[in-house]
Design an enzyme around this catalytic site. Structure first.
Site, PDB file in Angstrom:
ATOM      1  N   ILE A  97     -25.006 -23.372 -17.592  1.00  0.00           N
ATOM      2  CA  ILE A  97     -25.783 -24.561 -17.926  1.00  0.00           C
ATOM      3  C   ILE A  97     -24.891 -25.702 -18.396  1.00  0.00           C
ATOM      4  O   ILE A  97     -23.897 -25.492 -19.099  1.00  0.00           O
ATOM      5  CB  ILE A  97     -26.838 -24.220 -19.005  1.00  0.00           C
ATOM      6  CG1 ILE A  97     -27.837 -25.366 -19.176  1.00  0.00           C
ATOM      7  CG2 ILE A  97     -26.181 -23.869 -20.331  1.00  0.00           C
ATOM      8  CD1 ILE A  97     -29.024 -25.003 -20.029  1.00  0.00           C
ATOM      9  N   GLY A 153     -26.069 -19.054 -16.866  1.00  0.00           N
ATOM     10  CA  GLY A 153     -27.043 -19.260 -15.810  1.00  0.00           C
ATOM     11  C   GLY A 153     -26.587 -18.722 -14.472  1.00  0.00           C
ATOM     12  O   GLY A 153     -27.426 -18.424 -13.601  1.00  0.00           O
ATOM     13  N   ASP A 156     -27.984 -15.327 -14.233  1.00  0.00           N
ATOM     14  CA  ASP A 156     -29.405 -15.445 -13.895  1.00  0.00           C
ATOM     15  C   ASP A 156     -29.575 -15.657 -12.391  1.00  0.00           C
ATOM     16  O   ASP A 156     -30.458 -15.060 -11.771  1.00  0.00           O
ATOM     17  CB  ASP A 156     -30.034 -16.634 -14.638  1.00  0.00           C
ATOM     18  CG  ASP A 156     -30.066 -16.451 -16.142  1.00  0.00           C
ATOM     19  OD1 ASP A 156     -30.750 -15.528 -16.607  1.00  0.00           O
ATOM     20  OD2 ASP A 156     -29.417 -17.241 -16.853  1.00  0.00           O
ATOM     21  N   GLU A 176     -25.309 -16.373 -23.343  1.00  0.00           N
ATOM     22  CA  GLU A 176     -26.309 -17.054 -24.158  1.00  0.00           C
ATOM     23  C   GLU A 176     -26.217 -16.776 -25.655  1.00  0.00           C
ATOM     24  O   GLU A 176     -26.437 -17.680 -26.472  1.00  0.00           O
ATOM     25  CB  GLU A 176     -27.711 -16.726 -23.637  1.00  0.00           C
ATOM     26  CG  GLU A 176     -28.091 -17.479 -22.371  1.00  0.00           C
ATOM     27  CD  GLU A 176     -27.534 -16.900 -21.100  1.00  0.00           C
ATOM     28  OE1 GLU A 176     -27.831 -17.419 -20.004  1.00  0.00           O
ATOM     29  OE2 GLU A 176     -26.756 -15.907 -21.189  1.00  0.00           O
ATOM     30  N   ASP A 184     -33.076 -16.657 -21.089  1.00  0.00           N
ATOM     31  CA  ASP A 184     -34.527 -16.758 -20.871  1.00  0.00           C
ATOM     32  C   ASP A 184     -34.945 -17.124 -19.450  1.00  0.00           C
ATOM     33  O   ASP A 184     -36.114 -17.429 -19.219  1.00  0.00           O
ATOM     34  CB  ASP A 184     -35.147 -17.766 -21.852  1.00  0.00           C
ATOM     35  CG  ASP A 184     -34.530 -19.161 -21.760  1.00  0.00           C
ATOM     36  OD1 ASP A 184     -33.674 -19.376 -20.886  1.00  0.00           O
ATOM     37  OD2 ASP A 184     -34.905 -20.019 -22.579  1.00  0.00           O
TER      38      ASP A 184
END
Length: 307
Positions: A97, A153, A156, A176, A184
């Protein structure tokens, strides 16, 4: 063993794969209307989606989260695409991110009271989740090729893909907890389905330690490790070509049912499969594929209708 895999990939690909790999390497920048993605078609029925913010280490800014959804929604409906390859431009796959660009959305949600702030924050989180869920929902198989760092991310993203490849210098980090939050947008939900060891998943998520390529391979996070990015992209393209050469009815049905089976009991999966194939088995692709097999021909010689 690694050198054998790399030599095999490059030998099988030879010139066509090497030329296609150079075509996949976008130096022209993002593809309009996108500002963070470069889209190309290196071979028939193969779409290459390249994260393209190399000067920012492919960090995920506000535009990225919107553009991935638009991109994969278009790919899902595109009959000229049967398989997707995802990679990153520049020195690494992604730094995760872009906190500088995203800070206002994360740290300063709008709202007049706690309920409204929370409601808006929930809407923001679910929008971010869709950025990677759209990859999983896409009926076309997605092969992701990771070089260098895959942080936050990035994990993810790759856990929403169907096949994961990496280079020997790749490393992965569920980052994170180091920035004060629980992941999340998919890692905590998908990584336990990908890696067999719940203890290892917990360790990675709770400590934010780096996992390097050899451990990623042995744990099942990736299925192949290549010496460098060029060899990896050639291997990814070869794999994509094998997938694209099969019946799109069979391939897309296989992906959809694999994901369904992952999240349901064996009995539920079998029932869903029976319902699926009661119509899908009526495709002409079955007879075409069977005929090719009897004639000892590759499925890639069969001309399948677009889907």
């Amino acid at each position: 063993m690694l050198s054998v895999i790399v030599r095999s990939a490059l030998t099988k690909c030879k010139l066509p794969c090497q030329v296609a790999f150079r075509a996949m390497s976008s130096s022209a920048g993002p593809s309009p209307p996108y500002t963070t993605l470069a889209i190309s078609q290196p071979a028939e029925f193969i779409t290459h989606v390249e994260l393209h913010r190399p000067d920012k280490r492919n960090a995920m800014n506000k535009a990225f989260w919107r553009e991935m959804v638009d991109c994969f929604n278009e790919i899902s409906e595109n009959p000229d695409c049967r398989v997707v390859v995802v990679s990153g431009a520049g020195k690494i796959f992604t730094a995760g991110i872009d906190l500088t660009d995203m800070a206002s959305d994360i740290l300063q949600p709008e709202g007049d009271d706690t309920a409204r702030v929370s409601w808006n924050m929930r809407n923001t989180i679910t929008k971010f989740q869709e950025t990677f869920s759209v990859i999983e929902k896409c009926p076309k198989p997605v092969v992701v090729a990771v070089h260098g760092a895959c942080v936050g991310g990035g994990v993810d993203l790759i856990t929403a893909c169907d096949v994961r490849l990496c280079t020997q210098d790749a490393w992965f980090q569920v980052k994170e907890v180091d920035i004060g939050l629980a992941a999340d947008v998919g890692t905590l939900q998908r990584l336990p389905k990908v890696i067999g060891s719940r203890s290892l998943v917990n360790e990675l998520a709770l400590t934010a330690r780096k996992m390097y390529a050899d451990e990623a391979k042995s744990s099942g996070l990736v299925s192949r490790v290549f010496a460098d990015k060029e060899a990896m992209m050639a291997g990814a393209l070869e794999m994509a070509g094998e997938i694209a050469g099969r019946s799109p009815v069979a391939v897309q049905g296989t992906k959809i049912n694999l994901i369904y089976a992952r999240d349901h009991s064996v009995a539920e999966g079998l029932n869903y499969m029976a319902t699926w194939n009661m119509s899908m088995l009526q495709t002409h692709d079955v007879m075409k594929s069977a005929q090719a097999s009897m004639e000892k021909k590759s499925p890639k010689t069969v001309v399948f209708s677009k889907l």
